[in-house]
Design a protein around this motif. Structure first.
Motif, PDB file in Angstrom:
ATOM      1  N   GLU A 112       0.853  -1.182   0.000  1.00  0.00           N
ATOM      2  CA  GLU A 112       0.000   0.000   0.000  1.00  0.00           C
ATOM      3  C   GLU A 112       0.895   1.240   0.000  1.00  0.00           C
ATOM      4  OE1 GLU A 112      -3.346   0.371  -0.264  1.00  0.00           O
ATOM      5  OE2 GLU A 112      -3.272  -1.786  -0.701  1.00  0.00           O
ATOM      6  N   PRO A 113       0.602   2.228  -0.845  1.00  0.00           N
ATOM      7  CA  PRO A 113       1.485   3.396  -0.974  1.00  0.00           C
ATOM      8  C   PRO A 113       1.850   4.057   0.347  1.00  0.00           C
ATOM      9  CG  PRO A 113      -0.150   3.418  -2.717  1.00  0.00           C
ATOM     10  CD  PRO A 113      -0.518   2.289  -1.808  1.00  0.00           C
ATOM     11  N   GLU A 114       0.879   4.226   1.245  1.00  0.00           N
ATOM     12  CA  GLU A 114       1.158   4.873   2.525  1.00  0.00           C
ATOM     13  C   GLU A 114       2.143   4.044   3.355  1.00  0.00           C
ATOM     14  OE1 GLU A 114      -1.798   4.349   1.272  1.00  0.00           O
ATOM     15  OE2 GLU A 114      -2.585   6.365   0.888  1.00  0.00           O
ATOM     16  N   ALA A 115       1.978   2.725   3.320  1.00  0.00           N
ATOM     17  CA  ALA A 115       2.882   1.845   4.065  1.00  0.00           C
ATOM     18  C   ALA A 115       4.281   1.878   3.473  1.00  0.00           C
ATOM     19  CB  ALA A 115       2.338   0.420   4.068  1.00  0.00           C
ATOM     20  N   ILE A 120       9.976   3.954   3.638  1.00  0.00           N
ATOM     21  CA  ILE A 120      11.011   4.817   3.073  1.00  0.00           C
ATOM     22  C   ILE A 120      11.481   5.836   4.110  1.00  0.00           C
ATOM     23  CG2 ILE A 120      11.465   6.631   1.367  1.00  0.00           C
ATOM     24  CD1 ILE A 120       9.601   5.112  -0.545  1.00  0.00           C
ATOM     25  N   ASP A 121      10.543   6.460   4.821  1.00  0.00           N
ATOM     26  CA  ASP A 121      10.911   7.429   5.862  1.00  0.00           C
ATOM     27  C   ASP A 121      11.743   6.774   6.958  1.00  0.00           C
ATOM     28  OD1 ASP A 121       9.916  10.029   5.155  1.00  0.00           O
ATOM     29  OD2 ASP A 121       7.889   9.248   5.405  1.00  0.00           O
ATOM     30  N   SER A 122      11.349   5.570   7.351  1.00  0.00           N
ATOM     31  CA  SER A 122      12.093   4.848   8.376  1.00  0.00           C
ATOM     32  C   SER A 122      13.510   4.540   7.905  1.00  0.00           C
ATOM     33  CB  SER A 122      11.352   3.552   8.736  1.00  0.00           C
ATOM     34  OG  SER A 122      12.109   2.748   9.615  1.00  0.00           O
ATOM     35  N   LEU A 123      13.637   4.135   6.647  1.00  0.00           N
ATOM     36  CA  LEU A 123      14.943   3.815   6.079  1.00  0.00           C
ATOM     37  C   LEU A 123      15.816   5.060   6.009  1.00  0.00           C
ATOM     38  CD1 LEU A 123      16.448   1.363   4.861  1.00  0.00           C
ATOM     39  CD2 LEU A 123      15.605   2.073   2.630  1.00  0.00           C
ATOM     40  N   ILE A 124      15.238   6.187   5.596  1.00  0.00           N
ATOM     41  CA  ILE A 124      15.981   7.446   5.519  1.00  0.00           C
ATOM     42  C   ILE A 124      16.486   7.852   6.906  1.00  0.00           C
ATOM     43  CG2 ILE A 124      15.753   9.927   5.099  1.00  0.00           C
ATOM     44  CD1 ILE A 124      13.858   9.207   2.779  1.00  0.00           C
ATOM     45  N   ASP A 125      15.634   7.744   7.910  1.00  0.00           N
ATOM     46  CA  ASP A 125      16.035   8.094   9.276  1.00  0.00           C
ATOM     47  C   ASP A 125      17.188   7.221   9.750  1.00  0.00           C
ATOM     48  OD1 ASP A 125      14.133  10.082   9.441  1.00  0.00           O
ATOM     49  OD2 ASP A 125      12.646   8.839  10.482  1.00  0.00           O
ATOM     50  N   HIS A 151       5.785  12.912 -14.374  1.00  0.00           N
ATOM     51  CA  HIS A 151       5.135  13.983 -13.611  1.00  0.00           C
ATOM     52  C   HIS A 151       5.157  13.695 -12.107  1.00  0.00           C
ATOM     53  CE1 HIS A 151       3.886  15.088 -17.597  1.00  0.00           C
ATOM     54  NE2 HIS A 151       3.125  14.015 -17.714  1.00  0.00           N
ATOM     55  N   ARG A 152       6.298  13.168 -11.623  1.00  0.00           N
ATOM     56  CA  ARG A 152       6.485  12.870 -10.190  1.00  0.00           C
ATOM     57  C   ARG A 152       5.527  11.804  -9.680  1.00  0.00           C
ATOM     58  NH1 ARG A 152       9.085  15.921  -6.584  1.00  0.00           N
ATOM     59  NH2 ARG A 152       7.390  15.662  -5.063  1.00  0.00           N
ATOM     60  N   LYS A 153       4.985  10.994 -10.566  1.00  0.00           N
ATOM     61  CA  LYS A 153       4.057   9.944 -10.153  1.00  0.00           C
ATOM     62  C   LYS A 153       4.471   8.587 -10.735  1.00  0.00           C
ATOM     63  CE  LYS A 153      -0.197  12.664  -9.640  1.00  0.00           C
ATOM     64  NZ  LYS A 153      -1.627  12.785 -10.075  1.00  0.00           N
ATOM     65  N   VAL A 154       4.124   7.535 -10.015  1.00  0.00           N
ATOM     66  CA  VAL A 154       4.205   6.186 -10.571  1.00  0.00           C
ATOM     67  C   VAL A 154       2.915   5.979 -11.352  1.00  0.00           C
ATOM     68  CG1 VAL A 154       4.413   3.729 -10.093  1.00  0.00           C
ATOM     69  CG2 VAL A 154       5.596   5.382  -8.623  1.00  0.00           C
ATOM     70  N   ILE A 155       3.011   6.119 -12.664  1.00  0.00           N
ATOM     71  CA  ILE A 155       1.808   5.984 -13.495  1.00  0.00           C
ATOM     72  C   ILE A 155       1.328   4.537 -13.488  1.00  0.00           C
ATOM     73  CG2 ILE A 155       0.818   6.362 -15.779  1.00  0.00           C
ATOM     74  CD1 ILE A 155       1.714   8.913 -14.293  1.00  0.00           C
ATOM     75  N   GLU A 156       2.304   3.615 -13.606  1.00  0.00           N
ATOM     76  CA  GLU A 156       1.954   2.186 -13.570  1.00  0.00           C
ATOM     77  C   GLU A 156       3.173   1.377 -13.174  1.00  0.00           C
ATOM     78  OE1 GLU A 156       0.217  -1.387 -16.453  1.00  0.00           O
ATOM     79  OE2 GLU A 156       0.545   0.621 -17.259  1.00  0.00           O
ATOM     80  N   SER A 157       3.010   0.449 -12.250  1.00  0.00           N
ATOM     81  CA  SER A 157       4.080  -0.458 -11.853  1.00  0.00           C
ATOM     82  C   SER A 157       3.485  -1.828 -11.551  1.00  0.00           C
ATOM     83  CB  SER A 157       4.825   0.055 -10.615  1.00  0.00           C
ATOM     84  OG  SER A 157       5.756  -0.909 -10.152  1.00  0.00           O
ATOM     85  N   VAL A 165       0.206   6.824  -8.620  1.00  0.00           N
ATOM     86  CA  VAL A 165       0.537   7.057  -7.212  1.00  0.00           C
ATOM     87  C   VAL A 165       1.560   8.187  -7.108  1.00  0.00           C
ATOM     88  CG1 VAL A 165       1.572   6.082  -5.132  1.00  0.00           C
ATOM     89  CG2 VAL A 165       0.048   4.688  -6.541  1.00  0.00           C
ATOM     90  N   ASP A 166       1.222   9.241  -6.380  1.00  0.00           N
ATOM     91  CA  ASP A 166       2.122  10.363  -6.137  1.00  0.00           C
ATOM     92  C   ASP A 166       2.949  10.049  -4.894  1.00  0.00           C
ATOM     93  OD1 ASP A 166       3.424  12.737  -5.812  1.00  0.00           O
ATOM     94  OD2 ASP A 166       1.626  13.977  -5.602  1.00  0.00           O
TER      95      ASP A 166
END
Length: 389
Positions: A112-115, A120-125, A151-157, A165-166
């Motif tokens: 899920e994008p939020e997860a 990613i934030d945890s890894l950066i920290d 355009h700064r989005k994952v159009i499809e993966s 997904v932005d």
């Protein structure tokens, strides 16, 4: 010397970053700029403290007074690159030349994008903590993923199961640090273009084989853009004499015979006649079984070598290059004795009128993909620094 940019100020900054420390005379000679023009263009870069000219070096002749060297002090700037796969997030903290300082990975518990953004934030920290720095002190963050990105989005993966997904907007670190989103093949190609083979070979192809297949091309030190970015236009290339079936029912295409799932399925299918549900389930297990004398695994690797040679010759010929970089997890199979079919096939079908291919294999580790993402952030940072100088 072919430039990374047409713009002279950017060309100078990029050349100093990738070739420095370098003398003014050397930079002017490489970029075909007069001493007066070079001085005029370098002055604002020095005044803005992007470029350092305090280091002294010995003239090439070894005779005469020491000469001032131009350098962008790479160790004074820090970037993070993150690469997303279907189940793991890989991160690396680098300097301004994409040299790794700290590397880490974290599993993805959810796609899920939020997860994923939280991971990613945890890894950066954690990367920053291990380097004794704060995320706010970073010069840039690059995130790469397989798929079509615009355009700064994952159009499809297909690997993440995402559409439109932005991701940067979900990553908290992006609120304090410039954050960039790149296709993973584009990122890896850029790494080689700026800090790898591109420094000595102006024209080359990079091909990656693992969960999927992708390639990038660099001509005259410039990465060739593609309208098919993220859709891997060579993944369903038909390969002569190849067997195997891809997800779309193509018989003998690159995806159906070269990807990790395809190679493992080839060996597992044959083994299942005598060994029900016995794998191999990974490339390491495939190699271990081959080393143990399993003929089906040995054949699967040999077949991979032959098919890989066909793919490389086809794509390199179309790209009109002689230098080829091979990367991705499946490339490890070429280090085994059963994959000697790769070099044998290249030699067998070499044109007598053309030079042979120079094949450069890479580690296939995911840290390189993360360094590619960091390189995207480094380039954007450099462009912003020069524009504002």
């Amino acid at each position: 010397m072919l430039r990374l940019y047409e713009d002279s100020a950017l060309a100078i900054a990029a050349h100093i970053l990738t070739a420095g420390p370098i003398s003014r005379a050397g930079a002017g000679r490489d970029l075909d700029l007069s001493a007066a023009t070079l001085t005029r263009l370098v002055r604002p870069l020095v005044d803005s403290h992007l470029v350092n000219d305090s280091q002294a070096g010995t003239p090439l002749s070894g005779i005469g007074r020491p000469t001032q060297l131009l350098e962008i002090p790479a160790s004074e700037h820090h970037f993070i690159g993150v690469n997303l796969t279907a189940d793991v997030t890989y991160g690396v903290l680098t300097d301004a030349r994409a040299n790794p300082i700290v590397s880490l990975s974290q599993p993805l518990d959810s796609r899920e994008p939020e997860a994923v953004a939280h991971t990613i934030d945890s890894l950066i920290d954690e990367l920053c903590a291990q380097n004794g720095a704060a995320a706010e002190e970073l010069d840039g963050i690059g995130i790469s993923a397989g798929g079509h990105i615009a355009h700064r989005k994952v159009i499809e993966s297909r690997f993440l199961g995402w559409q439109d997904v932005d991701l940067p907007s979900l990553v908290k670190a992006s609120s304090t640090t410039p954050t960039y989103l790149l296709n993973d093949i584009v990122a890896l190609t850029t790494l080689e273009q700026w800090f790898g083979l591109g420094r000595s070979a102006p024209n080359f192809l990079i091909a990656t084989v693992g969960a999927g297949i992708g390639h990038g091309i660099v001509h005259n030190r410039r990465a060739v853009p593609s309208v098919f970015e993220g859709y891997s236009p060579t993944s369903h290339l038909p390969l002569a004499r190849a067997k195997g079936l891809c997800q779309y029912g193509h018989v003998g295409c690159a995806n159906g015979v070269l990807t990790t799932p395809a190679v493992l399925a080839r060996a597992s299918g044959a083994r299942s006649i005598l060994h029900v549900n016995s794998g191999p389930d990974s490339l390491d297990e495939l190699i271990a079984l081959a080393e143990g004398g399993d003929p089906t695994c040995q054949f699967a690797i040999a077949e991979f070598g032959t098919n890989m040679a066909t793919y490389v010759q086809t794509v390199a010929g179309a790209a009109m290059v002689i230098d080829v970089i091979l990367d991705g997890e499946a490339i490890t199979l070429l280090d085994t004795p059963w994959a000697s079919t790769f070099t044998e096939h290249l030699a067998e079908f070499k044109s007598p009128n053309l030079p042979g291919l120079n094949v450069h294999t890479r580690s296939g580790t995911f840290d390189r993909w993360a360094r590619g993402a960091a390189t995207g952030a480094i380039i954007s940072w450099l462009e912003s620094q020069v524009t504002g100088a």
